[in-house]
Scaffold this motif. Structure first.
Motif, short mmCIF file in Angstrom:
data_model
loop_
_atom_site.label_atom_id
_atom_site.label_comp_id
_atom_site.label_asym_id
_atom_site.label_seq_id
_atom_site.Cartn_x
_atom_site.Cartn_y
_atom_site.Cartn_z
N UNK A 568 38.50 36.67 35.21
CA UNK A 568 39.82 37.28 35.30
C UNK A 568 40.09 37.52 36.78
N UNK A 569 40.78 36.59 37.45
CA UNK A 569 40.78 36.54 38.92
C UNK A 569 41.19 37.83 39.63
N UNK A 570 42.31 38.45 39.25
CA UNK A 570 42.73 39.67 39.95
C UNK A 570 41.70 40.78 39.76
N UNK A 571 41.17 40.87 38.56
CA UNK A 571 40.13 41.88 38.31
C UNK A 571 38.86 41.55 39.09
N UNK A 572 38.51 40.27 39.18
CA UNK A 572 37.32 39.89 39.94
C UNK A 572 37.47 40.25 41.41
N UNK A 573 38.69 40.12 41.94
CA UNK A 573 38.90 40.50 43.34
C UNK A 573 38.71 42.01 43.52
N UNK A 574 39.20 42.80 42.56
CA UNK A 574 38.98 44.24 42.65
C UNK A 574 37.49 44.56 42.47
N UNK A 575 36.85 43.86 41.55
CA UNK A 575 35.43 44.09 41.26
C UNK A 575 34.56 43.82 42.49
N UNK A 576 34.93 42.82 43.27
CA UNK A 576 34.25 42.55 44.55
C UNK A 576 32.73 42.50 44.39
N UNK A 577 32.30 41.59 43.49
CA UNK A 577 30.87 41.38 43.26
C UNK A 577 30.12 42.65 42.87
N UNK A 578 30.79 43.51 42.12
CA UNK A 578 30.14 44.69 41.59
C UNK A 578 30.34 45.96 42.39
N UNK A 579 31.07 45.88 43.51
CA UNK A 579 31.32 47.08 44.31
C UNK A 579 32.50 47.89 43.76
N UNK A 580 33.40 47.23 43.04
CA UNK A 580 34.58 47.87 42.44
C UNK A 580 35.34 48.71 43.47
N UNK A 581 35.60 48.07 44.60
CA UNK A 581 36.29 48.77 45.69
C UNK A 581 37.52 48.03 46.18
N UNK A 582 37.89 46.93 45.50
CA UNK A 582 39.06 46.19 45.93
C UNK A 582 38.85 45.41 47.20
N UNK A 583 37.61 45.14 47.53
CA UNK A 583 37.30 44.48 48.80
C UNK A 583 37.87 43.09 48.94
N UNK A 584 38.18 42.42 47.84
CA UNK A 584 38.78 41.09 47.90
C UNK A 584 40.23 41.09 47.41
N UNK A 585 40.75 42.26 47.06
CA UNK A 585 42.10 42.34 46.50
C UNK A 585 43.16 42.14 47.57
N UNK A 586 44.31 41.68 47.14
CA UNK A 586 45.45 41.59 48.05
C UNK A 586 46.04 42.99 48.25
N UNK A 587 46.86 43.11 49.27
CA UNK A 587 47.51 44.39 49.53
C UNK A 587 48.38 44.80 48.34
N UNK A 588 49.06 43.83 47.74
CA UNK A 588 49.90 44.12 46.58
C UNK A 588 49.05 44.65 45.42
N UNK A 589 47.88 44.05 45.21
CA UNK A 589 47.02 44.48 44.11
C UNK A 589 46.50 45.90 44.32
N UNK A 590 46.05 46.21 45.54
CA UNK A 590 45.54 47.56 45.79
C UNK A 590 46.66 48.59 45.72
N UNK A 591 47.85 48.22 46.18
CA UNK A 591 48.99 49.13 46.11
C UNK A 591 49.39 49.40 44.66
N UNK A 592 49.38 48.34 43.85
CA UNK A 592 49.72 48.50 42.44
C UNK A 592 48.70 49.40 41.74
N UNK A 593 47.43 49.18 42.02
CA UNK A 593 46.41 50.00 41.38
C UNK A 593 46.54 51.47 41.78
N UNK A 594 46.87 51.72 43.04
CA UNK A 594 47.05 53.10 43.49
C UNK A 594 48.20 53.77 42.74
N UNK A 595 49.25 52.99 42.46
CA UNK A 595 50.39 53.53 41.71
C UNK A 595 49.96 53.87 40.29
N UNK A 596 49.24 52.96 39.65
CA UNK A 596 48.74 53.22 38.30
C UNK A 596 47.83 54.45 38.29
#
Length: 743
Positions: A568-596
């Protein structure tokens, strides 16, 4: 529905303090009395029920009935909400948190492999494990404001894989959807999917460790139970002593018998006599749905040995099901005869106002009369309660008689009064029966709220219909779970989500399977999460805008596959190889998650107790009289020029108030004004009216009151003149405000 046709588918709390009541809590005395019933004792008693129902009756009846009689047997009619508001709660009633349910598709959640090869194997595409949902992952989930985790796809279901080394029989690709298999074709209810374990032989212990880990983070655990159907080849290798497999004791010479677990395709011309039986035939599938994508397999020969054939899960009585049927499953018999009449005790209508304890006592008197399937599913539920599971999500509950739910849910609540029970029911005419008679805690609010929000987002209906739909369920609103995504629905971030409403293109057309900016759904998410006291459901990946554009194999893109091994690509970017810190997420993805994260945390009521209180619609007061009377119609788009001119409020604007109401006191409590602009292009200059009735309820005098936006950063104030309120504000496209009145 959890079986999508492939062709035409449609907080920080300690574990001890983390309790999530529905509305008013039960009295402490009643709760403590029920908690004394040991989970393990209940399981052991339940397992004695087969093969000897009489022994089960004798062992339970006297003690259970005595316990149940401790509860009042007076009929407590449900208090109906008047007009557009909830009834006030007394000061003695304490409400903690409104649930936020995070649905994890367990097979996919921890998968770090990004390959996504169509029809790929585990070796090709990878698979998530229980162990991937570790403390770091659970912290990430908890930070979203989540209270409950629904682990989807946990019970062992049919799949294409070789687990013969641990005694698991192979499944035939001709009756398995996809390669990884449907989570709703359960093969063994007493164990878990071996794909999910690092050591398949130790799979149950690995899931038990996940339950414990989840509880350590103050989160509750929900799993699926699918009472309407099981896998075509159900065979438990893990059932406890005394439990019999589904169908093991059936008389297969009969189409129907009360204690048969399945229905059989047998021509019984005379009731009770043997007739001609029919063998199962594999359905004819289109090329794109051929087993394993057409790949050779020793068992994939267009045949499946089943004689006599059983009715298919969706009720098809054909020996050769259609490609759109749930052909990988078989329907469970609950004592409903083929002509639709019932072969079990009926529940008196007055029980709609009775407690779970009273329902429990009723069924204890009728245990010897219950069909075998009822007892077997109670055994299953008690088994998982004993392992620490906190609740269940029921697939296609409306296809099972309501009396069964009264029986099962009262048994569950007798064991665990705080169990969380969620059911998939799509017929609004059945809602009250399944809540009041069936004792469901929550139902999906799909046909009204979800469908309306989707149409509003597509510009196909007025926001007035949101208020109209909320009014329809106001007496049961606390039971109507809200969502914008789940495993059955198309992803918000995929263009296909709105395509069928905006164009003539089929929602399943691959041409629409492309990513779009998911922010267009934020106003709908705000309304969904804050309009009622009911739970909010979020599907993993939704909070980072997952678009589901990959073609995994079986079925269509636009939904995250429940049949295949995929990432699940967007989730995998947030997962960041198990760190779950958004290290590979786009700015839009991290902003959206912060809103949620901000919205969901607010929605629980932890810091916003008004969201656990009354609802007051501001919609009609801000439309013209003509529009207010036509609010149930979808034909009133662009007909309110006078209202637009006066207030700026139009068919893409929606507003309501939420507030606490403590009966018998003049105590001032939290007051919220929630406003959303659904327009993707137009800013709104609003002069929002608060009617005199609301100002009176809020006990406010003429004056100016500051407002603080808890969600975004809007500036506004409430001006009250001659006992009527007015709030002036500016809302950008797709913007919302949750204004708190500062006394």
């Amino acid at each position: 529905m959890s079986f999508l046709s492939p062709i035409d588918s449609r907080v920080t709390q300690s574990p001890q303090a983390a309790k999530f009541p529905i509305a008013a809590l039960r009295t402490k005395t009643a709760k403590n009395t029920q908690r004394r019933q040991s989970r393990h004792s209940a399981l052991n008693l339940c397992l004695q029920s087969l093969p000897s129902a009489n022994l089960f009756t004798a062992s339970l009846f006297s003690a259970s009935l005595l316990t149940a009689l401790l509860f009042s047997f007076s009929a407590n009619a449900s208090a109906l909400a008047l007009d557009n508001e909830l009834q006030p709660k007394s000061e003695s009633e304490v409400i903690t948190l409104k649930p936020v349910v995070y649905q994890i598709f367990t097979r996919l959640y921890g998968n770090k492999n990004p390959t996504n090869k169509p029809w790929g194997t585990i070796a090709d595409n990878g698979v998530g494990k229980f162990d991937d949902i570790d403390d770091v992952a659970l912290n990430s989930i908890k930070d979203l404001g989540v209270t409950h985790v629904w682990y989807t796809g946990v019970p062992h279901h049919a799949l294409i894989g070789d687990y013969s080394a641990i005694g698991v029989s192979a499944d035939d690709p001709d009756v398995v959807k996809g390669r990884a298999g449907s989570p709703y074709a359960v093969k063994d209810y007493y164990n878990v999917n071996p794909d999910l374990a690092v050591n398949p032989a130790n799979r149950l212990a690995e899931f038990e460790a996940l339950i414990a880990r989840t509880h350590q983070h103050g989160l509750k655990v929900i799993i699926d139970i699918v009472p309407n159907h099981v896998a075509r080849h159900y065979q438990s290798v893990s059932k406890p002593q005394g439990v019999r497999d589904f169908g093991e004791d059936d008389d297969t010479s009969l189409e129907y018998a009360k204690n048969n677990n399945f229905y059989y395709v047998v021509d019984n011309s005379v009731k009770g006599t043997k007739g001609q039986a029919h063998a199962f035939e594999v359905p004819s599938l289109p090329a794109e749905l051929k087993p394993l994508g057409g790949e050779a397999h020793p068992l994939s020969d267009g045949k499946f040995d089943e004689f006599p054939t059983k009715w298919t899960g969706n009720g098809s009585r054909l020996a050769k099901p259609d490609a759109n049927d749930w052909y990988e499953t078989v329907k469970i018999n609950y004592g409903v005869r083929p002509d639709g009449t019932y072969d079990f005790p009926r529940l008196p209508a007055k029980f709609a106002t009775f407690t779970e304890a009273q329902h429990y006592a009723f069924w204890q008197q009728h245990l010897a009369e219950l069909p075998s399937s009822w007892i077997k599913f109670n055994q299953i539920a008690q088994y998982w309660l004993a392992k620490g599971v906190d609740g269940f999500r029921y697939d296609m509950a409306e296809m099972v008689p309501v009396e069964f739910w009264s029986y099962l849910n009262s048994q569950i609540k007798h064991t665990n009064p705080d169990a969380f029970i969620l059911a998939e029911v799509y017929n609004p005419k059945l809602y009250r029966n399944y809540i009041q008679l069936g004792k469901m805690d929550y139902l999906y609010d799909k046909v009204d709220l979800y469908d309306t929000l989707k149409a509003v987002m597509a510009g196909k209906t007025s926001t007035a219909n949101i208020a109209a739909n909320q009014a329809k369920v106001q007496d049961i609103e606390s039971h109507m779970l809200h969502f914008l995504e789940n495993h059955d629905e198309q992803r918000i971030g995929n263009a296909a989500f709105l395509a069928s409403l905006q164009t003539n293109i089929s929602a399943n057309d691959s041409a629409t399977a492309q990513a779009v900016n998911p922010n267009y759904a934020l106003p709908a998410m705000v309304v969904s999460a804050t309009i009622g006291t009911s739970p909010t459901l979020v599907y993993f990946g939704q909070e980072v805008g997952e678009a589901a554009i990959d073609n995994p194999g079986f079925g269509h893109a636009s939904r995250t596959s429940i049949f295949d091994y995929v990432g699940v690509p967007a989730h995998q970017r947030w997962m960041n190889n198990g760190k779950f810190d958004g290290g590979q997420s786009t700015q839009q993805e991290t902003s959206l998650r912060a809103y949620y994260q901000k919205l969901l945390t607010l929605s629980t009521g932890r810091t916003t107790p008004a969201l656990l209180g009354q609802y007051y619609s501001l919609d009609a007061a801000n439309r013209s009289k003509n529009d207010a009377t036509e609010s149930n119609s979808t034909q009133n788009m662009n007909t309110q020029k006078s209202a637009v001119h006066e207030t700026g409020y139009d068919d893409s604007t929606f507003a309501f108030a939420r507030f606490e109401a403590i009966s018998g006191t003049s105590k001032q409590t939290q007051k919220l004004i929630i406003v959303s602009n659904f327009s993707q292009t137009k800013s709104k200059a609003l002069q929002l009216k608060l009617p005199k009735e609301l100002i009176r309820k809020w006990q406010l005098k003429d004056g100016v009151f500051p407002l603080m936006d808890l969600l975004e950063d809007h500036a506004a104030k409430l001006v009250i003149k001659e006992a009527e309120g007015l709030v002036q504000m500016q809302l950008a496209p797709l913007s919302s405000a949750i204004f708190e009145l500062e006394d």
